[in-house]
Design a protein around this motif. Structure first.
Motif, PDB file in Angstrom:
ATOM      1  N   TYR A  10      13.789  -3.669  -3.684  1.00  0.00           N
ATOM      2  CA  TYR A  10      13.896  -2.225  -3.501  1.00  0.00           C
ATOM      3  C   TYR A  10      12.518  -1.564  -3.368  1.00  0.00           C
ATOM      4  O   TYR A  10      12.344  -0.616  -2.592  1.00  0.00           O
ATOM      5  N   ALA A  14      11.460   0.911  -0.441  1.00  0.00           N
ATOM      6  CA  ALA A  14      11.057   2.266  -0.798  1.00  0.00           C
ATOM      7  C   ALA A  14       9.672   2.595  -0.261  1.00  0.00           C
ATOM      8  O   ALA A  14       9.415   3.715   0.202  1.00  0.00           O
ATOM      9  N   THR A 167      21.541  -2.471  -9.429  1.00  0.00           N
ATOM     10  CA  THR A 167      20.479  -1.583  -8.949  1.00  0.00           C
ATOM     11  C   THR A 167      19.882  -0.758 -10.083  1.00  0.00           C
ATOM     12  O   THR A 167      20.572   0.048 -10.699  1.00  0.00           O
ATOM     13  N   PHE A 171      15.621   3.399  -8.193  1.00  0.00           N
ATOM     14  CA  PHE A 171      16.091   3.120  -6.835  1.00  0.00           C
ATOM     15  C   PHE A 171      17.545   3.510  -6.577  1.00  0.00           C
ATOM     16  O   PHE A 171      18.007   3.413  -5.445  1.00  0.00           O
ATOM     17  N   ALA A 175      19.413   3.920  -2.816  1.00  0.00           N
ATOM     18  CA  ALA A 175      19.694   2.505  -2.532  1.00  0.00           C
ATOM     19  C   ALA A 175      20.590   2.308  -1.323  1.00  0.00           C
ATOM     20  O   ALA A 175      20.302   1.485  -0.447  1.00  0.00           O
TER      21      ALA A 175
END
Length: 229
Positions: A10, A14, A167, A171, A175
């Motif tokens: 992630y 990101a 998750t 995030f 996501a």
């Protein structure tokens, strides 16, 4: 996928796209709801093309009902399954007027009672309109989660629940946008573009697809003659 790899996975997405957004165009929660409902088995680009003019004249449930079924069909007739979708949009608009004061409810269960609105549509609206940490599992997310090992499951609901569990913060809010965009533009259905994927080393998919190479130029009648064929 190990927890440390999930965080790294992630983090890279990101960094590449800090503020991902839905590619559907909308002006408020209601138009987002309509756009997502229209997008089933259709492309976002196709929906946007049809709804730009529509949302200029019908951006509330009341205006949509006033436009009427035939008027709505004229605007969305380029979208697949437009007859059924038009009926659902008029019906859900009337239901919002009758039961929710013309407002889109910020509640997934209430959203799912609306005609043509399933769990995926409700999750998109909850996330993009109300900032809820929901995971709308479409075909792209389903594929990416199963391929990479991020959240494997045999059904969209199974993937959603595993994704929700796997998750971490910070995030969770973005996501599903990162995963949709990754599946749409890199981890494609027929041939994932592993050679340019920023998370390929964390992904369980094997074998990785190599870069495309140029095919040899086809022989034409003129160059055949030039080389004596």
């Amino acid at each position: 996928m190990k927890k440390a790899d999930v965080v790294e996975f992630y983090a890279r997405l990101a960094e590449a796209n800090p503020h991902p957004e839905t590619e559907l165009e909308f002006v408020n929660a209601y138009t987002l709801l309509v756009a997502v409902a229209l997008s089933a088995q259709s492309t976002d680009a196709g929906v946007n093309k049809a709804t730009r003019a529509l949302f200029r004249i019908a951006d509330t449930p009341e205006k949509m009902v006033a436009l009427g079924l035939d008027g709505l069909k004229e605007h969305i007739k380029t979208i697949g399954l437009y007859n059924t979708k038009a009926k659902n949009v008029i019906a859900l608009s009337q239901m919002l007027i009758d039961h929710h004061g013309g407002e889109v409810p910020a509640n997934r269960d209430a959203l799912e009672t609306l005609p043509g609105v399933g769990r995926k549509t409700a999750n998109v609206v909850m996330n993009s309109a109300f900032g809820a940490e929901t995971f709308a599992v479409d075909t792209h997310i389903f594929r990416v989660c199963n391929r990479t090992g991020l959240a494997r499951g045999k059904t969209p609901l199974a993937v959603e629940l595993k994704l929700d569990n796997a998750t971490p913060q910070p995030f969770r809010l973005h996501a599903h946008h990162w995963l949709i965009l990754h599946g749409r533009y890199t981890c494609k259905a027929r041939k994932p573009e592993c050679w340019r994927c920023i998370v390929s080393d964390l992904c369980a998919f094997k074998p990785k697809t190599p870069p495309l190479t140029k095919a040899p130029a086809a022989k034409t009648e003129s160059n055949k003659a030039a080389i004596g064929e």
